[in-house]
Design a protein around this motif. Structure first.
Motif, PDB file in Angstrom:
ATOM      1  N   LEU A  33     -13.648  -3.747  34.358  1.00 36.31           N
ATOM      2  CA  LEU A  33     -14.771  -3.586  33.428  1.00 36.31           C
ATOM      3  C   LEU A  33     -14.467  -2.463  32.482  1.00 36.31           C
ATOM      4  N   ALA A  34     -14.687  -2.605  31.230  1.00 34.55           N
ATOM      5  CA  ALA A  34     -14.402  -1.492  30.239  1.00 34.55           C
ATOM      6  C   ALA A  34     -15.765  -0.713  29.928  1.00 34.55           C
ATOM      7  N   ASP A  35     -15.611   0.452  29.789  1.00 37.13           N
ATOM      8  CA  ASP A  35     -16.666   1.268  29.254  1.00 37.13           C
ATOM      9  C   ASP A  35     -16.160   2.148  28.015  1.00 37.13           C
ATOM     10  N   ASN A  95      -1.954  -7.088  39.580  1.00 38.07           N
ATOM     11  CA  ASN A  95      -2.433  -8.096  40.388  1.00 38.07           C
ATOM     12  C   ASN A  95      -3.951  -8.115  40.979  1.00 38.07           C
ATOM     13  N   ALA A  96      -4.922  -7.291  40.238  1.00 44.35           N
ATOM     14  CA  ALA A  96      -6.093  -7.343  40.412  1.00 44.35           C
ATOM     15  C   ALA A  96      -7.055  -8.427  40.241  1.00 44.35           C
ATOM     16  N   ALA A 139      -7.904  -5.376  31.171  1.00 45.33           N
ATOM     17  CA  ALA A 139      -7.343  -6.816  31.465  1.00 45.33           C
ATOM     18  C   ALA A 139      -5.885  -6.547  31.653  1.00 45.33           C
ATOM     19  N   ALA A 140      -5.357  -6.088  30.554  1.00 47.30           N
ATOM     20  CA  ALA A 140      -3.660  -5.823  30.953  1.00 47.30           C
ATOM     21  C   ALA A 140      -3.435  -5.002  32.065  1.00 47.30           C
ATOM     22  N   LEU A 170     -21.201  -3.114  30.180  1.00 46.55           N
ATOM     23  CA  LEU A 170     -19.835  -2.918  30.558  1.00 46.55           C
ATOM     24  C   LEU A 170     -19.088  -4.208  30.017  1.00 46.55           C
ATOM     25  N   GLN A 171     -17.833  -4.288  29.488  1.00 44.04           N
ATOM     26  CA  GLN A 171     -17.223  -5.357  28.933  1.00 44.04           C
ATOM     27  C   GLN A 171     -16.118  -5.695  29.796  1.00 44.04           C
ATOM     28  N   GLU A 172     -15.774  -7.077  29.896  1.00 48.03           N
ATOM     29  CA  GLU A 172     -14.730  -7.783  30.527  1.00 48.03           C
ATOM     30  C   GLU A 172     -14.020  -8.802  29.551  1.00 48.03           C
ATOM     31  N   LEU A 173     -12.638  -8.741  29.502  1.00 44.19           N
ATOM     32  CA  LEU A 173     -12.105  -9.838  28.895  1.00 44.19           C
ATOM     33  C   LEU A 173     -11.708 -10.971  29.699  1.00 44.19           C
TER      34      LEU A 173
END
Length: 157
Positions: free
Chosen positions: A97-99, A90-91, A83-84, A13-16
């Motif tokens: 996380l992106a899939d 406000n998280a 991320a946006a 899973l991806q995260e900025l």
């Protein structure tokens, strides 16, 4: 389809983070931790933005007080969109996380094909993962939002 007492599948899973896309190995992400993970069909969509994600944002401190090490929101979107969306909501206490290609959602067996979102997306669900094993799983029926909310997870903890 993933079930209670099943081990979470290995995947990415991806995260900025700090302007860079970071790949998270799910085996490491869930190891030796209690994790609440929930998924939405799409970032910036009505129910996801008005009710689902905000419930976890507001409840983050309560979840962590109940022993949760990480709160993860997953969607079949890219890391930039996640991320946006996280910033707009406000998280900052959640991992957004992106899939991107839906491969992890497919590995979980929790995909749905929807024309409204342009193809394969995640079903709406929430789960508690303890050291890589699913202890609670709440999968919504199509077009419903009743069992995957933060309140349900708090009661299950």
């Amino acid at each position: 389809m993933i079930t209670i007492n099943a081990t979470m599948p290995a995947g990415q899973l991806q995260e900025l983070k700090d302007g860079e896309v970071v790949n998270h190995d799910t085996t490491k992400l869930f190891a030796n931790k209690k994790v609440v993970m929930f998924a939405v069909p799409g970032a910036f969509t009505p129910t996801c933005s008005v009710a689902h994600l905000p419930g976890y944002v507001v409840s983050a401190d309560e979840l962590k007080a109940k022993g949760v090490d990480a709160i993860i929101c997953v969607s079949v979107n890219d890391a930039f969109v996640m991320a946006a969306w996280g910033k707009a909501q406000n998280a900052e206490n959640l991992m957004m996380l992106a899939d991107g290609d839906g491969s992890y959602t497919k590995a979980l067996g929790l995909t749905m094909d929807t024309a409204a979102f342009g193809g394969v997306r995640s079903q709406r669900y929430s789960m508690i993962i303890d050291n890589g094993v699913v202890t609670n799983l709440n999968i919504e029926k199509p077009k419903e939002f009743e069992v995957s909310n933060a309140e349900t997870i708090i009661n299950q903890l």
